[in-house]
Design an enzyme around this catalytic site. Structure first.
Site, mmCIF file in Angstrom:
data_model
loop_
_atom_site.group_PDB
_atom_site.id
_atom_site.type_symbol
_atom_site.label_atom_id
_atom_site.label_comp_id
_atom_site.label_asym_id
_atom_site.label_seq_id
_atom_site.Cartn_x
_atom_site.Cartn_y
_atom_site.Cartn_z
ATOM 1 N N ARG A 1 -0.080 -3.278 4.607
ATOM 2 C CA ARG A 1 -1.369 -3.415 3.938
ATOM 3 C C ARG A 1 -1.612 -4.901 3.348
ATOM 4 O O ARG A 1 -2.555 -5.316 3.459
ATOM 5 C CB ARG A 1 -1.795 -2.253 2.991
ATOM 6 C CG ARG A 1 -1.688 -0.974 3.721
ATOM 7 C CD ARG A 1 -1.718 0.161 2.734
ATOM 8 N NE ARG A 1 -2.802 0.377 1.836
ATOM 9 C CZ ARG A 1 -3.038 1.015 0.779
ATOM 10 N NH1 ARG A 1 -1.846 1.774 0.441
ATOM 11 N NH2 ARG A 1 -4.234 0.986 0.171
ATOM 12 N N ILE B 1 5.904 6.826 2.916
ATOM 13 C CA ILE B 1 4.728 6.468 3.244
ATOM 14 C C ILE B 1 3.572 6.665 2.473
ATOM 15 O O ILE B 1 3.509 7.933 1.752
ATOM 16 C CB ILE B 1 4.169 6.968 4.776
ATOM 17 C CG1 ILE B 1 4.564 8.443 4.967
ATOM 18 C CG2 ILE B 1 5.553 6.081 5.613
ATOM 19 C CD1 ILE B 1 4.073 8.773 6.470
ATOM 20 N N ASP B 2 2.639 5.904 2.373
ATOM 21 C CA ASP B 2 1.524 6.267 1.559
ATOM 22 C C ASP B 2 0.613 7.371 1.752
ATOM 23 O O ASP B 2 0.711 7.961 2.988
ATOM 24 C CB ASP B 2 0.565 4.950 1.478
ATOM 25 C CG ASP B 2 1.262 3.545 0.887
ATOM 26 O OD1 ASP B 2 1.999 3.621 0.390
ATOM 27 O OD2 ASP B 2 0.811 2.466 1.544
ATOM 28 N N LYS B 3 -0.147 7.929 0.894
ATOM 29 C CA LYS B 3 -0.634 9.104 0.924
ATOM 30 C C LYS B 3 -1.659 9.083 2.082
ATOM 31 O O LYS B 3 -1.637 10.093 3.036
ATOM 32 C CB LYS B 3 -2.034 9.130 -0.228
ATOM 33 C CG LYS B 3 -2.633 10.312 0.053
ATOM 34 C CD LYS B 3 -3.593 10.671 -1.414
ATOM 35 C CE LYS B 3 -4.674 11.590 -1.016
ATOM 36 N NZ LYS B 3 -5.743 11.445 -2.283
#
Length: 325
Positions: A258, A157-159
C-alpha cells in the site's frame, strides 16, 4: 530465537504495541481529515471504539493545541492532538466458532484464506471475531512462540486485505516458517487494482519504510527510523483510470504494498488511508494475497497454494474489463 523475534517485529503493527502497553502519541490534523469531531478523529487514528474515545476525553488524556476540548470540538487543519494512551488490561483470548476457509491442514501447519474485513489477532478495538479466536476453537495445538494473543501467527495481512497466510501448529514449525520469512524463501504474491495505468510492464520499488512522522497510524517511505523494503510488480492489464497488477514481496514491512504503490503514484484502489478518498467503493483496499509458497517444516516439500479473488474484488475487476470492451 532472535531471528524469530526480528521477523515478528518486522510484520507486527507498531500501533498495537502502543495502544496495548500505553504511551504518548501526537497527531497533526491534515486538510484531508478536516473538519471532523474530536471523538471521531480519535476513533479513526487509534482504531478504538467511540466509548473508549469518550473515556480518554473524560479522563483528560487528550489535548488539542495544549487545551482540553470536548468530544464535539471540530478538528481544524494543523491542530496538534496529543493523547496519553493508558495501557490496556490483559485480554483473555477466547475460542469462537466461525467458518474458516481452510485451504490446507496437517500436524504442522494450517493455510487459511482470510476474508476481507477479518482481523488476524486480537488488538485494541478488535477483541473478538479475529482469526486467532476462530483458530483456537478449531484446534488446540497452535505454537506458543508469540504468546496468548497471537498463537501460531507467523505473518499477518491487514484487516481489509484478503487472502492466504500460514499458521504454525507447533514451535518447530513456527521456527522453520519464521526462518524462511527472514531468509526470503517463503514467497508471498499479491494481486491489486491500483489507480492510474502504467507506461511500463514491470518494475521494482526499493524504498525504506518507517513510521509517518505526521501521522503515527500510517507508514511512509522515509530515511528516518526506517527499514529496507522491496516490492516487485508486474502490470497484468491497464484500464482507463486503473491498472491490475501483481506484487511480489521481497521484504515484509507493515502496509508495504500500500505504501510503495502510493509512493510511485499508483495507490491501491479503495485504500483511503494511503490513496484518494474518492475511489472505488470496496470497503477497503483491493488487495489480495493470492499465492503463498514455502517449504514444509517437517517433510521439506515445496508447497504452493493459490486463492481465488474475493467476490467484491472479482466484481470490480470484471466491471473494469467490460468497460474496455
Amino acid at each position: 530465537m532472535d531471528q524469530i523475534e526480528t521477523i515478528e517485529n518486522e510484520i507486527e503493527e507498531q500501533e498495537d504495541t502502543l495502544i496495548t502497553e500505553g504511551g504518548k502519541v501526537t497527531f497533526e490534523a491534515s486538510e484531508e481529515e478536516c473538519p471532523i469531531r474530536l471523538d471521531k478523529y480519535l476513533c479513526q487514528k487509534l482504531d478504538i471504539s467511540r466509548t473508549r474515545a469518550a473515556d480518554f476525553l473524560d479522563q483528560k488524556r487528550v489535548t488539542v493545541n495544549g487545551k482540553i476540548m470536548k468530544a464535539s470540538y471540530k478538528i481544524q487543519v494543523h491542530d496538534q492532538i496529543d493523547v496519553d494512551v493508558p495501557p490496556l488490561d490483559k485480554m483473555e483470548v477466547l475460542p469462537e466458532k466461525m467458518d474458516l476457509d481452510i485451504v490446507y491442514e496437517d500436524h504442522d501447519v494450517i493455510v487459511i484464506n482470510k476474508p476481507k474485513g477479518m482481523v488476524v489477532h486480537p488488538a485494541p478495538g478488535h477483541y473478538s471475531q479475529t482469526l486467532v479466536n476462530g483458530l483456537l476453537e478449531h484446534c488446540d495445538d497452535l505454537s506458543g512462540i508469540n504468546g496468548v494473543k497471537r498463537p501460531g501467527i507467523v505473518h499477518r495481512i491487514d484487516k481489509d486485505t484478503s487472502g492466504l497466510l500460514v499458521v504454525a501448529k507447533n514451535d518447530q514449525a513456527h521456527e522453520s516458517l519464521a526462518k524462511q520469512l527472514a531468509d526470503k524463501t517463503c514467497k508471498r504474491t499479491y494481486l491489486a487494482i491500483v489507480h492510474h495505468p502504467f507506461s511500463h510492464k514491470i518494475g521494482t520499488v526499493n524504498a525504506p519504510i518507517g513510521r509517518d512522522e505526521k501521522n503515527r497510524q500510517k507508514m511512509a517511505v522515509t530515511a528516518k527510523n526506517s527499514r529496507d523494503a522491496v516490492t516487485h510488480f508486474t502490470v497484468l492489464q491497464n484500464f482507463k483510470d486503473y491498472a491490475y497488477v501483481e506484487c511480489r514481496l521481497e521484504t515484509g514491512r507493515t502496509h508495504q504494498i500500500r505504501v510503495h504503490m502510493a509512493y510511485i503514484g499508483h495507490p491501491v484502489a479503495g485504500d483511503e488511508k494511503y490513496g484518494p478518498r474518492k475511489t472505488i467503493p470496496a470497503n477497503g483496499q483491493l488487495l489480495h494475497a493470492y499465492q503463498l509458497e514455502f517449504e514444509h517444516p517437517t517433510t521439506h516439500e515445496h508447497m504452493v497454494f493459490n486463492a481465488k479473488l474475493e467476490p467484491k474484488f472479482q466484481e470490480v475487476l470484471d466491471e473494469l474489463k467490460q468497460e474496455e470492451e
